[in-house]
Motif scaffolding. Structure first.
Motif, PDB file in Angstrom:
ATOM      1  N   GLU A  87       7.038  -7.273  -2.600  1.00 14.63           N
ATOM      2  CA  GLU A  87       7.242  -6.018  -3.336  1.00 14.63           C
ATOM      3  C   GLU A  87       6.225  -5.928  -4.462  1.00 14.63           C
ATOM      4  O   GLU A  87       5.959  -6.925  -5.125  1.00 14.63           O
ATOM      5  N   LYS A  88       5.690  -4.787  -4.667  1.00 11.94           N
ATOM      6  CA  LYS A  88       4.672  -4.534  -5.700  1.00 11.94           C
ATOM      7  C   LYS A  88       3.371  -5.274  -5.392  1.00 11.94           C
ATOM      8  O   LYS A  88       2.516  -5.425  -6.268  1.00 11.94           O
ATOM      9  N   ARG A 104       5.667   1.746   3.992  1.00 17.29           N
ATOM     10  CA  ARG A 104       6.536   1.313   2.892  1.00 17.29           C
ATOM     11  C   ARG A 104       5.894   1.784   1.593  1.00 17.29           C
ATOM     12  O   ARG A 104       4.660   1.896   1.508  1.00 17.29           O
ATOM     13  N   ASP A 106       6.657   0.398  -1.510  1.00 24.30           N
ATOM     14  CA  ASP A 106       6.826  -0.544  -2.608  1.00 24.30           C
ATOM     15  C   ASP A 106       5.603  -1.435  -2.790  1.00 24.30           C
ATOM     16  O   ASP A 106       5.667  -2.475  -3.434  1.00 24.30           O
ATOM     17  N   VAL A 107       4.497  -1.070  -2.158  1.00 19.74           N
ATOM     18  CA  VAL A 107       3.262  -1.828  -2.370  1.00 19.74           C
ATOM     19  C   VAL A 107       2.161  -0.849  -2.787  1.00 19.74           C
ATOM     20  O   VAL A 107       2.231   0.341  -2.490  1.00 19.74           O
TER      21      VAL A 107
END
Ligand SMILES: Cc1ncc(C[n+]2csc(CCOP(=O)(O)OP(=O)(O)O)c2C)c(N)n1
Ligand code: SF4
Lengths: 180, 257, 351
Positions: A87-88, A104, A106-107
């Motif tokens: 994540e991130k 996604r 979250d990146v």
């Protein structure tokens, strides 16, 4: 602070060399680093990847369950490793070849048109150097100078490539800095 | 007339320094004992004893270190030339020779033999061809003659069934690393003298750093040939030499004999 | 890496036959050894190579050969001879998948072969299993030292990952072979002394018996003096993972990933596989409830763990054979299963 980076792409895209440059740069900088390539029988034409782990502490496993950074030079690499990024995390995509994005949000995705930028500095062959420049600039893992030193150490005797490679690395740094 | 006795004793024959004062385990009439003596004489005459490392095979000569009076190391079956390569490359100023039977050199160890020869290792090889497996009790060797009866060739060796006898010396001669190969026999006084000359010449090849050299010795094995020693000599001279003719097979040394 | 470490450790003779995944080693040494007056030979086979090693070590060199699993099988006869003749040598095995030709992936399935002898006869081979490049460098020195000290072949057992992973390394100080103690049994010509013979055939059963006892005593000494292991966070741990080589590193990361969640987990890493740190693991197991064994094989070291632990603690096993490299997350999954006893990853071993 530990950073795991997976470089992945077709054999021939200079994927392993990117990891090699990062490893050498990190080693010269004096931090702990492991470089783990995976190619085996798939060497020619198939996919290749390597994992570079950089840390200021002792590194146990050179294998990463979840990379902090993914460098996807082709679509199969994005499909395979995209879902594993933390994540991130950071996902670098070779946008000269890959139009897709990971499904996604979250990146952070960074698209680098490696071939176009490499052509600007003289040859498509510098595409991987553009990419490693962009990766180091964005992630802050290595400074411009450290990246160039890493490249020279990784290539040792092949001095005839130094010039083009250095230009590629600079172009990658510029690309990120312009975007800022 | 003085009182001096007319007889004066002079030692004209004795044990070479390179042979220990031990009884050998070889059978009566066996070529091995003669070959040992020739090797020992050559080493003495060339003054090599203190710098020699010998590599005997697995075979009847496995215990040769009990007889030779210099450094020796046993090799696994077939591997003397690989092992000797390791020695010679580590101590190139020493004199290194292998002593091998036909099963050792030309069956299980064929690869090691050919490659050491082809590399031109500065090693000398004494190759005992008795056309049979002596130590294990008379089975077929790669060199067993056509028609010759061994315990594993009932009715005699058949070319179609068992294959032809191998002439490894001629095969080795095509390797560029080989400078000298001669075939002699141990089956008569004249032949034995000639064998000694050849062994010495092979040793010189190493001393002069020329390349690989091998002497093949047709060697009687009365026990497994089931002959008397005298019959065995005759069989070598009349039968065996037809398959393995005596003489120089290769010589690029430029030595004058 | 291993190549340079060997040269610095005073190795001056290498013979080997190409086999993946360890060709970098002979390729490196082919250029490096001649620079230091050493010898490199590409043998015609693994059999020839190990025999060249016998010759070189008998003539006084620090000698090494290397291969990967199938080639190590071919060297077993020579290793048995080295043990019988009591000659020092270092053999490096970069394991690959098997049996048979297998594959070139980083399996670790030669534990049995390495620790149980491999070749014929009543002998043991000290086996060192480094878990990273730095340790590999140091273990290379150690391997030559143990070999010389006890006159025995020593095996360095690595997996394909170790063959390919790169890390910065600080080498120990180089050893000049001239400074090594002179071995009083080598063959270098009998000038000024009695001739020597080196052999392993001992037909007299009483002498063979004595020779075997002598070897046994040596193996007991090695066990007493050279057993090596490492622990991470085993104090107060409820679960202890047992793993060696690269598997231990992956396990260590898995333990880190689980830190702070659930019971305390420690790592026990055998560094010498033979002698196995049996006593050390046994006393550790008195104080933990569960032992979790993780291997890149279908279960080989597991047997030594069972012999060490017995029923002092519950034993769980997770083995990944074939050359697949599990990630730390997968191993963490195993450890979670060990903790909860849900049996989803790995299995309980009934003793
Ligand atoms: C016992 C053993 N040693 C080494 C290898 C590794 N090996 C596989 S193929 C090969 C050589 C292949 O060379 P060649 O026969 O000339 O075929 P090419 O691949 O060149 O066509 C080697 C050394 C092996 N598989 N097994
Ligand atoms: S069996 Fe033959 S070769 Fe062996 S010792 Fe007796 S005669 Fe000689």
């Amino acid at each position: 602070m530990i950073t795991r980076t997976i470089f992945s792409g077709f054999g021939g895209q200079g994927v392993l060399l990117m990891g090699y440059v990062l490893s050498h740069g990190a080693m010269l900088k004096g931090v702990n680093v492991t470089y783990f390539p995976a190619y085996g029988a798939e060497m020619r034409g198939g996919t290749a990847n390597c994992t570079v782990t950089i840390s200021d502490r002792k590194i146990a496993s050179p294998v990463a369950s979840q990379p902090d950074i993914l460098v996807a030079m082709n679509l199969p690499s994005l499909d395979k490793f995209g879902p594993t990024v933390v994540e991130k995390g950071l996902v670098f995509i070779n946008s000269s070849l890959v139009n897709e994005e990971p499904p996604r949000d979250d990146v952070e995705v960074v698209k680098v048109p490696t071939l176009e930028l490499a052509n600007e500095v003289g040859s498509e062959r510098a595409a991987n150097m553009v990419m490693i420049g962009a990766v180091c600039a964005k992630s802050g893992l290595l400074s411009l100078k450290e990246t160039i030193e890493g490249m020279k150490a990784a290539l040792k005797a092949k001095e005839k490539f130094f010039d083009l490679n250095e230009k590629g690395i600079r172009r990658g740094f510029d690309f990120i800095n312009q975007a800022r | 007339m003085s009182g001096e006795p007319a007889l004066k004793y002079e030692k004209v024959f004795g044990r070479p320094e390179s042979l220990k004062d031990n009884y050998t385990h070889y059978c009566p009439g066996c070529g091995h004992s003669i070959a040992h003596r020739l090797v020992a004489e050559c080493i003495d005459e060339l003054g090599l004893r203190e710098k020699t490392i010998g590599v005997p095979p697995v075979g009847c000569a496995v215990l040769a270190y009990n007889y030779f009076n210099f450094d020796m190391i046993e090799a696994p079956h077939g591997r003397p030339l690989a092992l000797a390569t390791g020695i010679k490359r580590t101590v190139p100023d020493k004199f290194v020779f292998t002593y091998q039977g036909d099963g050792d050199l030309a069956a299980i160890g064929t690869a090691e033999t050919i490659h050491a020869a082809n590399r031109g290792e500065r090693i000398s090889t004494v190759f005992i061809n008795n056309a049979i497996y002596g130590m294990t009790g008379g089975q077929m060797a790669p060199t067993t003659l056509l028609g010759q009866e061994a315990t594993t060739t009932p009715g005699g060796r058949d070319a179609r069934y068992h294959g032809q006898p191998i002439d490894i010396s001629r095969m080795l001669a095509v390797c560029d690393g080989v400078v000298y190969i001669e075939r002699c026999s141990l089956s008569g006084v004249k032949q034995i003298r000639s064998a000694k000359r050849a062994i010495k010449k092979a040793f010189r090849c190493q001393l002069d750093d020329l390349g690989f050299a091998l002497v093949e010795l047709l060697s009687p094995c009365p026990t497994n040939w089931k002959m008397s020693p005298k019959q065995a000599w005759e069989w070598v001279n009349k039968v065996m030499v037809n398959t393995y003719p005596l003489g120089v097979i290769k010589d690029t040394t430029g030595y004058e004999d | 890496m291993l190549g340079e470490a060997a040269v610095l450790a005073g190795c001056r003779f290498y013979a080997g036959y190409p086999i993946t995944p360890q060709n970098e080693l002979p390729e490196y040494l082919s250029g490096r050894l001649p620079q230091v007056g050493g010898t490199f030979i590409q043998g015609e086979s693994e059999i020839a190579s190990i025999n060249m090693i016998i010759g070189a070590t008998a003539a006084g060199a620090r000698a090494m050969t290397s291969s990967s699993s199938p080639g190590i099988s071919l060297k077993q006869e020579g290793i048995s001879y080295l043990a019988g003749m009591e000659l020092p040598a270092v053999i490096a095995n970069t394991m690959r998948g098997g049996p048979g030709l297998g594959n070139i992936a980083p399996s670790a399935a030669d534990y049995f072969q390495a620790t149980r002898g491999g070749g014929h006869g009543d002998y043991r081979t000290p086996v060192l299993a480094p878990s990273g490049c730095q340790e590999l460098a140091e273990m290379t020195f150690l391997a030559f030292d143990i070999a010389d000290k006890y006159r025995t072949p020593v095996m360095i057992l690595g997996d394909g990952m170790m063959g390919q992973t790169m890390e910065p390394v600080v080498f120990p100080d180089p050893i000049d072979p001239k400074d090594l103690p002179r071995r009083d049994y080598i063959l270098d010509g009998c000038k000024g002394r009695e001739p020597r013979a080196i052999y392993s055939m001992i037909l007299d059963i009483n002498l063979m018996y004595q020779h075997n006892l002598k070897l046994l005593e040596k193996y007991e000494q090695i066990t007493a003096n050279e057993t090596r292991w490492d622990t991470v966070g085993t104090d107060g741990a409820e679960i202890v993972v047992v793993a060696y080589g690269t598997a231990a590193r992956i396990a260590e990361s898995a333990i880190e990933e689980l830190a702070g969640r659930g019971p305390k987990i420690g790592l026990f890493r055998p560094i010498t596989l033979w002698p196995f740190p049996t006593k050390q693991l046994r006393s550790l197991s008195e104080n933990v409830s569960k032992i979790a064994v993780f291997e890149f094989s279908a279960g080989q070291m597991l047997e030594d763990v069972i012999m060490s632990v017995g029923d002092r603690a519950e034993i769980y096993f997770y083995g990944v054979p074939g050359g697949i490299v599990p990630t730390p997350a997968e191993v963490a999954g195993f450890l979670s299963s060990v903790n909860s006893g849900d049996g989803k990853v790995g299995r309980r071993i009934e003793v």
